[in-house]
Scaffold this motif. Structure first.
Motif, mmCIF file in Angstrom:
data_model
loop_
_atom_site.group_PDB
_atom_site.id
_atom_site.type_symbol
_atom_site.label_atom_id
_atom_site.label_comp_id
_atom_site.label_asym_id
_atom_site.label_seq_id
_atom_site.Cartn_x
_atom_site.Cartn_y
_atom_site.Cartn_z
ATOM 1 N N SER A 174 -32.402 2.268 -11.739
ATOM 2 C CA SER A 174 -32.144 1.173 -10.808
ATOM 3 C C SER A 174 -31.804 1.717 -9.421
ATOM 4 C CB SER A 174 -31.007 0.297 -11.330
ATOM 5 O OG SER A 174 -29.839 1.077 -11.525
ATOM 6 N N TRP A 175 -31.322 2.953 -9.402
ATOM 7 C CA TRP A 175 -30.943 3.541 -8.113
ATOM 8 C C TRP A 175 -31.091 5.056 -8.214
ATOM 9 C CZ3 TRP A 175 -25.327 3.653 -5.804
ATOM 10 C CH2 TRP A 175 -25.405 3.951 -4.442
ATOM 11 N N VAL A 176 -31.704 5.641 -7.239
ATOM 12 C CA VAL A 176 -31.850 7.086 -7.253
ATOM 13 C C VAL A 176 -31.689 7.635 -5.838
ATOM 14 C CG1 VAL A 176 -34.375 6.891 -7.135
ATOM 15 C CG2 VAL A 176 -33.345 9.013 -7.931
ATOM 16 N N ILE A 177 -30.960 8.725 -5.760
ATOM 17 C CA ILE A 177 -30.789 9.454 -4.507
ATOM 18 C C ILE A 177 -31.390 10.833 -4.702
ATOM 19 C CG2 ILE A 177 -29.141 10.357 -2.827
ATOM 20 C CD1 ILE A 177 -27.159 8.239 -3.795
ATOM 21 N N CYS A 178 -32.197 11.252 -3.772
ATOM 22 C CA CYS A 178 -32.812 12.565 -3.932
ATOM 23 C C CYS A 178 -32.876 13.276 -2.578
ATOM 24 C CB CYS A 178 -34.211 12.446 -4.536
ATOM 25 S SG CYS A 178 -35.431 11.710 -3.430
ATOM 26 N N LYS A 179 -33.092 14.556 -2.646
ATOM 27 C CA LYS A 179 -33.228 15.359 -1.437
ATOM 28 C C LYS A 179 -34.663 15.282 -0.935
ATOM 29 C CE LYS A 179 -29.618 18.738 -2.486
ATOM 30 N NZ LYS A 179 -29.312 20.181 -2.689
ATOM 31 N N SER A 180 -34.811 15.408 0.345
ATOM 32 C CA SER A 180 -36.129 15.412 0.956
ATOM 33 C C SER A 180 -36.976 16.541 0.373
ATOM 34 C CB SER A 180 -35.999 15.585 2.467
ATOM 35 O OG SER A 180 -37.237 15.452 3.099
ATOM 36 N N GLY A 181 -38.209 16.219 0.028
ATOM 37 C CA GLY A 181 -39.112 17.219 -0.540
ATOM 38 C C GLY A 181 -39.222 17.184 -2.043
ATOM 39 N N THR A 182 -38.316 16.503 -2.683
ATOM 40 C CA THR A 182 -38.380 16.404 -4.140
ATOM 41 C C THR A 182 -39.226 15.199 -4.548
ATOM 42 O OG1 THR A 182 -36.357 15.088 -4.254
ATOM 43 C CG2 THR A 182 -36.130 17.478 -4.401
ATOM 44 N N SER A 183 -39.558 15.159 -5.843
ATOM 45 C CA SER A 183 -40.347 14.051 -6.376
ATOM 46 C C SER A 183 -39.478 13.178 -7.267
ATOM 47 C CB SER A 183 -41.546 14.585 -7.169
ATOM 48 O OG SER A 183 -42.438 15.256 -6.309
ATOM 49 N N VAL A 184 -39.778 11.922 -7.277
ATOM 50 C CA VAL A 184 -38.998 10.960 -8.047
ATOM 51 C C VAL A 184 -39.947 10.104 -8.880
ATOM 52 C CG1 VAL A 184 -37.486 8.952 -7.911
ATOM 53 C CG2 VAL A 184 -37.169 10.858 -6.322
ATOM 54 N N LYS A 185 -39.601 9.941 -10.140
ATOM 55 C CA LYS A 185 -40.425 9.114 -11.020
ATOM 56 C C LYS A 185 -39.685 7.838 -11.374
ATOM 57 C CE LYS A 185 -42.948 10.802 -14.448
ATOM 58 N NZ LYS A 185 -43.346 11.365 -15.772
ATOM 59 N N ILE A 186 -40.393 6.731 -11.267
ATOM 60 C CA ILE A 186 -39.844 5.414 -11.618
ATOM 61 C C ILE A 186 -40.666 4.865 -12.772
ATOM 62 C CG2 ILE A 186 -39.322 3.090 -10.808
ATOM 63 C CD1 ILE A 186 -39.359 4.283 -7.930
ATOM 64 N N GLU A 187 -39.976 4.365 -13.788
ATOM 65 C CA GLU A 187 -40.671 3.826 -14.962
ATOM 66 C C GLU A 187 -40.600 2.304 -14.989
ATOM 67 O OE1 GLU A 187 -40.066 7.425 -18.235
ATOM 68 O OE2 GLU A 187 -39.103 5.476 -18.524
ATOM 69 N N CYS A 188 -41.668 1.726 -15.472
ATOM 70 C CA CYS A 188 -41.736 0.275 -15.624
ATOM 71 C C CYS A 188 -42.275 -0.011 -17.017
ATOM 72 C CB CYS A 188 -42.670 -0.306 -14.554
ATOM 73 S SG CYS A 188 -42.845 -2.096 -14.584
ATOM 74 N N ARG A 189 -41.471 -0.688 -17.831
ATOM 75 C CA ARG A 189 -41.860 -0.965 -19.208
ATOM 76 C C ARG A 189 -41.869 -2.458 -19.500
ATOM 77 N NH1 ARG A 189 -41.509 3.508 -22.643
ATOM 78 N NH2 ARG A 189 -40.511 5.335 -21.678
#
Lengths: 112, 110
Positions: free
Chosen positions: A9-24
């Motif tokens: 529901s909420w994600v914080i990440c550093k610039s340059g990284t990848s983030v995966k979001i799931e939808c089920r």
């Protein structure tokens, strides 16, 4: 109504990284899922249409190499924001289609 | 791009009053839908009205559709604090992509 679960529901990440979001889709099979992006106090803008077993269809102006979409099963679609930058910070919402579209609760992405 | 405009952009009313918001769209449609979005959350489907329908009711909600004017309205009667949310109209159906209006932010003052 049908239920679509979106995680995280909420994600914080550093610039340059990848983030995966799931939808089920929890209680129905969604041959088609949609990914939207929403900026504060604005409407939803469609990013791409995800069809199970085939390549996603991206809207004009959306970078397909930046926003990778995978729809490997009838109940799961994923959006990966690759090499995230601060301008990618936004609210991302998915939906699964079953006569009408059922929406996930959204993912707030903050890129530092 | 947005299919249509919603009017007003923001609306504040006292609890118990009726709230009316309008949506205009640009192209021909088979149906039109209204969704509610609570702050920071996903969208909840409220009601769908088909192009051959002029009015539809669901509880405290009343939706009208005027295809000659390419417009729709959503009326919420006897508003409650819990109705505070953003409301969007959308065109498209089922496996078609939805195109959303600009939205109306409704605030119900207790």
């Amino acid at each position: 109504g049908a239920v679509v679960s979106q995680h995280p529901s909420w994600v914080i990440c550093k610039s340059g990284t990848s983030v995966k979001i799931e939808c089920r889709s929890l209680d129905f099979q969604a041959t088609t899922m949609f990914w939207y992006r929403q900026f504060p106090k604005q409407s939803l803008m469609l990013m791409a249409t995800s069809n199970e077993g085939s390549k996603a269809t991206y809207e004009q102006g959306v970078e397909k190499d930046k926003f990778l979409i995978n729809h490997a099963s009838l109940t799961l679609s994923t959006l990966t924001v690759t090499s995230a930058h601060p301008e990618d910070s936004s609210f991302y919402i998915c939906s699964g289609a079953k006569n009408i579209q059922y929406f996930g609760a959204g993912t707030r992405l903050s890129v530092l | 791009s947005q299919q249509g405009e919603e009017d007003p952009q923001a609306l504040s009313i006292q609890e118990g009053e009726n709230a009316t918001m309008n949506c205009s769209y640009k192209t021909s449609i088979n149906n039109l839908q209204w969704y509610r979005q609570n702050s920071g959350r996903g969208l909840v489907h409220l009601i769908l009205i088909r192009s051959n329908e002029r009015e539809k009711h669901s509880g405290r909600l009343r939706v009208t559709l005027d295809t000659s004017k390419k417009s729709s309205s959503l009326l919420i009667t006897a508003s409650r604090a819990a109705d505070t949310a953003s409301y969007f109209c959308a065109t498209g159906f089922g496996n078609e992509k939805l195109t959303f209006g600009t939205g109306t932010r409704l605030t119900i003052i207790p």
